[in-house]
Scaffold this motif. Structure first.
Motif, PDB file in Angstrom:
ATOM      1  N   GLU A  28     -28.038 -10.452  -7.108  1.00 46.23           N
ATOM      2  CA  GLU A  28     -28.615 -11.653  -6.490  1.00 46.23           C
ATOM      3  C   GLU A  28     -28.529 -12.828  -7.446  1.00 46.23           C
ATOM      4  O   GLU A  28     -28.539 -12.647  -8.669  1.00 46.23           O
ATOM      5  N   ALA A  29     -28.480 -14.030  -6.872  1.00 45.92           N
ATOM      6  CA  ALA A  29     -28.493 -15.245  -7.703  1.00 45.92           C
ATOM      7  C   ALA A  29     -29.048 -16.384  -6.867  1.00 45.92           C
ATOM      8  O   ALA A  29     -29.062 -16.318  -5.634  1.00 45.92           O
ATOM      9  N   ASP A  30     -29.519 -17.438  -7.557  1.00 45.46           N
ATOM     10  CA  ASP A  30     -29.961 -18.640  -6.837  1.00 45.46           C
ATOM     11  C   ASP A  30     -28.772 -19.426  -6.310  1.00 45.46           C
ATOM     12  O   ASP A  30     -28.866 -20.099  -5.293  1.00 45.46           O
ATOM     13  N   ALA A  31     -27.677 -19.379  -7.061  1.00 42.56           N
ATOM     14  CA  ALA A  31     -26.470 -20.078  -6.627  1.00 42.56           C
ATOM     15  C   ALA A  31     -25.253 -19.392  -7.229  1.00 42.56           C
ATOM     16  O   ALA A  31     -25.362 -18.686  -8.240  1.00 42.56           O
ATOM     17  N   VAL A  32     -24.108 -19.597  -6.586  1.00 41.64           N
ATOM     18  CA  VAL A  32     -22.863 -18.936  -7.014  1.00 41.64           C
ATOM     19  C   VAL A  32     -21.807 -20.005  -7.287  1.00 41.64           C
ATOM     20  O   VAL A  32     -21.619 -20.907  -6.471  1.00 41.64           O
ATOM     21  N   ILE A  33     -21.127 -19.875  -8.432  1.00 47.69           N
ATOM     22  CA  ILE A  33     -20.022 -20.798  -8.742  1.00 47.69           C
ATOM     23  C   ILE A  33     -18.740 -19.971  -8.839  1.00 47.69           C
ATOM     24  O   ILE A  33     -18.625 -19.078  -9.687  1.00 47.69           O
ATOM     25  N   GLY A  34     -17.822 -20.250  -7.956  1.00 40.13           N
ATOM     26  CA  GLY A  34     -16.556 -19.503  -7.918  1.00 40.13           C
ATOM     27  C   GLY A  34     -15.568 -20.099  -8.901  1.00 40.13           C
ATOM     28  O   GLY A  34     -15.036 -21.177  -8.685  1.00 40.13           O
ATOM     29  N   CYS A  35     -15.329 -19.363 -10.002  1.00 35.35           N
ATOM     30  CA  CYS A  35     -14.298 -19.769 -10.980  1.00 35.35           C
ATOM     31  C   CYS A  35     -13.232 -18.676 -10.951  1.00 35.35           C
ATOM     32  O   CYS A  35     -12.768 -18.208 -11.996  1.00 35.35           O
ATOM     33  N   ASP A  36     -12.904 -18.227  -9.738  1.00 37.82           N
ATOM     34  CA  ASP A  36     -12.048 -17.045  -9.625  1.00 37.82           C
ATOM     35  C   ASP A  36     -10.589 -17.397  -9.350  1.00 37.82           C
ATOM     36  O   ASP A  36      -9.847 -16.595  -8.775  1.00 37.82           O
ATOM     37  N   GLY A  37     -10.193 -18.588  -9.794  1.00 35.79           N
ATOM     38  CA  GLY A  37      -8.773 -18.875  -9.906  1.00 35.79           C
ATOM     39  C   GLY A  37      -8.060 -19.194  -8.600  1.00 35.79           C
ATOM     40  O   GLY A  37      -8.669 -19.362  -7.543  1.00 35.79           O
ATOM     41  N   ILE A  38      -6.755 -19.293  -8.711  1.00 39.37           N
ATOM     42  CA  ILE A  38      -5.932 -19.772  -7.587  1.00 39.37           C
ATOM     43  C   ILE A  38      -6.048 -18.863  -6.349  1.00 39.37           C
ATOM     44  O   ILE A  38      -5.953 -19.337  -5.223  1.00 39.37           O
ATOM     45  N   LYS A  39      -6.272 -17.552  -6.572  1.00 40.42           N
ATOM     46  CA  LYS A  39      -6.373 -16.631  -5.421  1.00 40.42           C
ATOM     47  C   LYS A  39      -7.836 -16.399  -5.037  1.00 40.42           C
ATOM     48  O   LYS A  39      -8.201 -15.348  -4.543  1.00 40.42           O
ATOM     49  N   SER A  40      -8.674 -17.393  -5.257  1.00 39.46           N
ATOM     50  CA  SER A  40     -10.124 -17.278  -5.137  1.00 39.46           C
ATOM     51  C   SER A  40     -10.649 -16.584  -3.873  1.00 39.46           C
ATOM     52  O   SER A  40     -10.350 -16.989  -2.746  1.00 39.46           O
ATOM     53  N   THR A  41     -11.468 -15.570  -4.100  1.00 41.85           N
ATOM     54  CA  THR A  41     -12.190 -14.921  -2.992  1.00 41.85           C
ATOM     55  C   THR A  41     -13.335 -15.826  -2.536  1.00 41.85           C
ATOM     56  O   THR A  41     -13.632 -15.911  -1.343  1.00 41.85           O
ATOM     57  N   VAL A  42     -13.993 -16.492  -3.507  1.00 40.20           N
ATOM     58  CA  VAL A  42     -15.133 -17.352  -3.142  1.00 40.20           C
ATOM     59  C   VAL A  42     -14.662 -18.456  -2.191  1.00 40.20           C
ATOM     60  O   VAL A  42     -15.332 -18.780  -1.210  1.00 40.20           O
ATOM     61  N   ARG A  43     -13.462 -19.020  -2.470  1.00 45.19           N
ATOM     62  CA  ARG A  43     -12.933 -20.075  -1.587  1.00 45.19           C
ATOM     63  C   ARG A  43     -12.718 -19.528  -0.171  1.00 45.19           C
ATOM     64  O   ARG A  43     -13.064 -20.179   0.820  1.00 45.19           O
TER      65      ARG A  43
END
Ligand code: FAD
Length: 422
Positions: free
Chosen positions: A163-178
């Protein structure tokens, strides 16, 4: 956002950073310095970077320092001077690679230590020493996110959750977060092939120096010409030369965006530069018989309309993957990290304000494609007119290098003080 702010002000914010690449680690170090609780979730079993170079100009190094001086220390411990370390300034140089003689077309003053390269794996290793490993969770490949009124639940491919209060996607060009943020059907959720390929390798400096002479081998040079270009700069305390050759690839990339790297050959590079001047032909001859061939993907065709939604946002290549022709993608991600650290410092507020990074980072995506055409003498506004090329390259490089960092921070602080907007 009001609820988010209230919920977070009552406790220490917990931020989940997805991806332990250069941007994720720099951001995590900066957040920890601001007493924010951070967990980095990385899909690999350890910190991993490729054996190739990455270079930073002075503005990116300044942003590193504003995030945490430890980051500059990490970079400086692995950075390699461009040429003679006693020279008072660094130049970026563009050479006519096509015609014999290798005429210097133009050079831009990047300032003292204004352009320095390093080995990516060495940089990541140094950065990783500056974060408590209890805060890094390896073998955690993010699969989905569930946002509630009070927090975000992260679900990983191994079945575990966090769990987190917020998520920052730094998962690159193939980003899952995006993909999770936009939905897989949105064309902006995916990167696209730019129809350029990059052949990348490191060559021992001793060999390079024998073949090219020390002036060329020990300094950054961009060799330009019709339909292709070649870049090199020194690495690893000037013991290696990082070489990248860019060529056209008119066909679609057969492996899709999930597999951007394949095996290329020296013969392919030699064929691309066959009719060129002797420096480029010599550079091609220095390459090993087999080397990595990277398909250049980017976000040019379908830029994102927003980098944030609710408690989730994107930074680095996940937000604005650009072709590498300005050599500024990682630097732009470091600017993002500085903006995020500044916004999150006193209290977590509306993540939608991170859209202020949009115009500049999306300009980089567009300009990276256009500057490639300028280098290759096919940009409509410049063609083979070298004075126009110089004007364009100067304007674009200076826009990157002399960005008003303090102005950005002042704007972000003003936005922050004006309170929640949604
Ligand atoms: P990445 O480095 O891709 O890191 C993403 C991390 O996220 C990885 O560790 C990955 O394993 C992890 N991850 C991915 N998906 C998940 C998931 N679902 N769950 C958990 N973890 C996940 N930029 C410059 O500034 N200067 C240069 O000189 C330069 N040269 C370049 C040359 C070439 C040929 C190329 C292709 C690019 C170049 N760039 C340069 C651009 C630069 O490489 C990128 O902008 C930068 O590496 C992006 O960093 P990142 O941390 O955003 O992403």
């Amino acid at each position: 956002a009001q609820k988010l702010q209230e919920s977070i002000q009552s406790s220490v914010p917990r931020i989940a950073v997805i991806g332990g690449g250069i941007v994720g680690l720099v951001l995590a170090i900066g957040l920890v310095k601001r007493d924010i609780q951070v967990d980095v979730y990385e899909q690999s079993s350890g910190f991993r970077e490729i054996g190739a170079g990455v270079a930073f100009t002075a503005n990116a190094i300044k942003c590193m320092g504003l995030i945490d001086s430890n980051i500059v220390d990490a970079f400086r411990s692995v950075a390699t001077p461009n040429g003679d370390p006693n020279e008072s300034t660094d130049y970026l140089q563009w050479i006519d690679g096509f015609h014999e003689g290798g005429k210097l077309l133009f050079r831009l003053d990047a300032g003292y230590k204004g352009f320095e390269g390093c080995h990516r794996a060495h940089l990541l290793e140094e950065l990783s020493k500056r974060i408590d490993h209890k805060q890094v969770h390896f073998r955690k490949r993010l699969a989905s996110l569930v946002e509630t009124d009070t927090h975000v639940v992260l679900e990983f491919e191994d079945g575990s959750t966090a769990e987190a209060d917020a998520v920052i996607g730094c998962d690159g060009i193939k980003s899952t977060v995006r993909i999770l943020l936009l939905g897989s059907e949105d064309p902006a959720a995916h990167p696209y092939f730019s129809h350029k390929v990059a052949y990348r390798t490191l060559v021992p400096m001793e060999r390079a120096e024998k073949a090219l002479g020390s002036h060329i081998a020990r300094r950054q040079h961009m060799h330009v010409g019709p339909g292709a270009h070649m870049l090199h700069f020194p690495l690893a305390n000037q013991t290696m030369l990082n070489i990248v050759a860019f060529a056209d690839e008119p066909a679609d990339w057969p492996h899709g965006s999930q597999n951007m790297v394949t095996s290329g050959t020296r013969q392919e590079v030699e064929a691309t530069f066959a009719g060129w001047g002797s420096t480029c032909r010599t550079l091609a001859s220095l390459l090993p018989p087999q080397l990595e061939k990277w398909a250049v993907f980017d976000a040019y065709d379908h830029p994102l309309s927003s980098y944030a939604k609710g408690r989730v946002c994107l930074a680095g290549d996940a937000a604005h993957a650009s072709a590498p022709h300005h050599g500024a993608g990682a630097g732009m991600g470091i600017e993002d990290a500085l903006a995020l650290c500044t916004l999150l410092e006193p209290a977590l507020k509306s993540s939608s304000r991170l859209q202020s990074r949009g115009p500049r980072s999306q300009w980089l995506v567009r300009s990276s494609r256009e500057v490639c055409d300028i280098y290759e003498w096919k940009y409509p506004g410049t063609g083979t007119d070298m004075s126009k090329c110089l004007e364009e390259i100067t304007y674009r490089s200076h826009k990157l290098w002399y960005f008003d960092i303090e102005g950005m921070l002042a704007d972000l602080r003003r936005l922050q003080e004006s309170g929640p907007q949604e």
